[in-house]
Design an enzyme around this catalytic site. Structure first.
Site, PDB file in Angstrom:
ATOM      1  N   ASP A  57      19.489  16.855 -17.626  1.00 25.86           N
ATOM      2  CA  ASP A  57      19.146  17.739 -18.741  1.00 25.86           C
ATOM      3  C   ASP A  57      20.325  18.681 -18.974  1.00 25.86           C
ATOM      4  O   ASP A  57      20.696  19.454 -18.084  1.00 25.86           O
ATOM      5  CB  ASP A  57      17.882  18.530 -18.397  1.00 25.86           C
ATOM      6  CG  ASP A  57      17.295  19.258 -19.601  1.00 25.86           C
ATOM      7  OD1 ASP A  57      17.797  19.053 -20.722  1.00 25.86           O
ATOM      8  OD2 ASP A  57      16.336  20.023 -19.414  1.00 25.86           O
ATOM      9  N   ASP A  81      20.006  15.491 -25.526  1.00 28.89           N
ATOM     10  CA  ASP A  81      20.508  16.230 -24.368  1.00 28.89           C
ATOM     11  C   ASP A  81      19.784  15.959 -23.051  1.00 28.89           C
ATOM     12  O   ASP A  81      20.011  16.657 -22.071  1.00 28.89           O
ATOM     13  CB  ASP A  81      20.478  17.733 -24.651  1.00 28.89           C
ATOM     14  CG  ASP A  81      19.066  18.251 -24.914  1.00 28.89           C
ATOM     15  OD1 ASP A  81      18.189  17.443 -25.235  1.00 28.89           O
ATOM     16  OD2 ASP A  81      18.861  19.472 -24.804  1.00 28.89           O
ATOM     17  N   GLU A  82      18.925  14.949 -23.000  1.00 29.68           N
ATOM     18  CA  GLU A  82      18.298  14.634 -21.719  1.00 29.68           C
ATOM     19  C   GLU A  82      17.923  13.164 -21.647  1.00 29.68           C
ATOM     20  O   GLU A  82      17.702  12.508 -22.664  1.00 29.68           O
ATOM     21  CB  GLU A  82      17.076  15.508 -21.447  1.00 29.68           C
ATOM     22  CG  GLU A  82      15.932  15.311 -22.401  1.00 29.68           C
ATOM     23  CD  GLU A  82      14.685  16.097 -21.987  1.00 29.68           C
ATOM     24  OE1 GLU A  82      14.363  16.134 -20.773  1.00 29.68           O
ATOM     25  OE2 GLU A  82      14.039  16.674 -22.873  1.00 29.68           O
TER      26      GLU A  82
END
Length: 374
Positions: free
Chosen positions: A24, A118-119
């Site tokens: 993350d 983003d993860e």
């Protein structure tokens, strides 16, 4: 439990346990802005609109210290942090950084399940480069991300997706947490239930009234109690409290819909208030749509009245929704068709479905492996 300093085979499996990493990025949008503009470094930054109807899409850690959070109305954020600096989003920059990060992931494993820009989850059970442990792989991933993007990432390493995701948030920012096989239930027991995916503020409030505030409290309840009080979510809560999650990492996971909703502290009924609420929901949901790079044809409006009855209205297009302007126009059209409302609402939600790649022909069997453990 480890903070990630041990580089040994702490997630090596005996009996076929998976080795899962959840990566993350730290305050991704805001961190990209601070990276690209030195004037913003070390200062409280919010990505989003600063106007009366603006919504925070992302907040830097300097802003989070003041209580600023994503999906928060900008006026509230500014009140909490008077020195907050608002910047408009630059999705091209975020997508460019995300593409670099995903290439790093795929060097270490083909089993990558992105959740957003983003993860992602990574299954590194097959150590294709002979690195030696999932912990070491996670460390190398974080180092490469820093070297190639000048951004920091946090990681959770464990034997399933549920625990890995919780672990990635444990030592943020720029940290790592390793939960070994056999430690999952103990780790979960120490956490507040509001950390569990799917447990929102209302759910946590309901649990508190039932004497459930931690994973240990949840594990003390039998499955019949949880089913009686939480319906179909009871089974999930029962397993989660015991650190059980057998969902595989799906590299080609098909998302069925993407949306968001808000429950209001005070019921709203006037046309002006409803239209403003719609504008806020549009900002929140469209940010998620862009973040997930989703494209779809159906927009659904959900309203929940103050008597807890719900109403939905949907519109489908022949082609994908072109942009935020079209998404907003249709959302407002769906709302206007219902005005004036017969009673005030306590919740509004908006969803995009009929996404690209979604098909009624997708007949993969559901992952029911955990059910046999109950």
């Amino acid at each position: 439990m480890s903070n990630g300093e041990d580089q040994g085979s702490d997630t090596e499996d005996e009996g076929g346990l998976r080795k899962i990493i959840h990566v993350d990025m730290d305050a991704f949008f805001a961190s990209v802005e601070q990276r690209d503009d030195p004037e913003l470094r070390g200062k409280p930054v919010a990505v989003g609109g600063s106007g009366g109807r603006g919504v925070v899409a992302a907040a830097s850690y300097e802003a989070r210290k003041f209580g600023v959070r994503s999906a928060m109305p900008s006026v509230t954020a500014k009140r909490l942090c008077p020195d907050l600096i608002f910047v408009r989003h630059r999705f091209d920059a975020y997508k460019e950084a995300s593409a670099t990060i995903r290439e790093i992931f795929r060097y270490f494993t083909p089993h990558v399940e992105p959740l957003s820009l983003d993860e992602a989850y990574l299954d590194v059970t097959d150590d294709i480069h002979g690195i030696g442990s999932a912990t070491r792989i996670a460390q190398l991933i974080r180092e490469r991300i820093k070297e190639q993007t000048n951004l920091t990432a946090s990681a959770g390493v464990s034997y399933n997706k549920f625990i890995a995701k919780l672990a990635s948030d444990q030592n943020k920012p720029d940290g790592m947490c390793v939960i070994k096989p056999g430690e999952g239930a103990q780790f979960v027991a120490s956490l507040p239930v509001r950390r569990f995916h799917g447990v929102g503020p209302k759910g946590a409030e309901k649990m508190a009234k039932l004497g459930i505030e931690t994973g240990a409290d949840l594990a003390a309840k039998d499955i019949e109690f949880l089913r009686a009080n939480f319906g179909s979510m009871g089974d999930y809560l029962y397993r989660a409290a015991r650190g059980i999650d057998l969902r595989p990492v799906r590299a080609n996971r098909i998302r069925k819909s993407l949306g968001g909703e808000r429950t209001y502290s005070e019921d709203i009924s006037s046309g002006a208030a409803l239209r403003e609420a719609m504008d806020n929901i549009i900002d929140i949901v469209w940010e998620r749509i862009e973040r997930a790079e989703a494209k779809g044809r159906t927009i659904t409006l959900k309203l929940k009245y103050n008597d807890f009855t719900s109403l939905t209205r949907a519109k489908s297009l022949t082609e994908n929704v072109a942009d935020k302007l079209e998404f907003a126009r249709i959302g407002h059209e769906l709302l206007e068709e219902l005005l004036p409302l017969p009673m005030p609402i306590r919740l509004m939600g908006l969803t995009l479905s009929n996404l690209e790649g979604d098909s009624d022909k997708d007949e993969r069997k559901p992952d029911t492996a955990q059910l046999s453990l109950l």
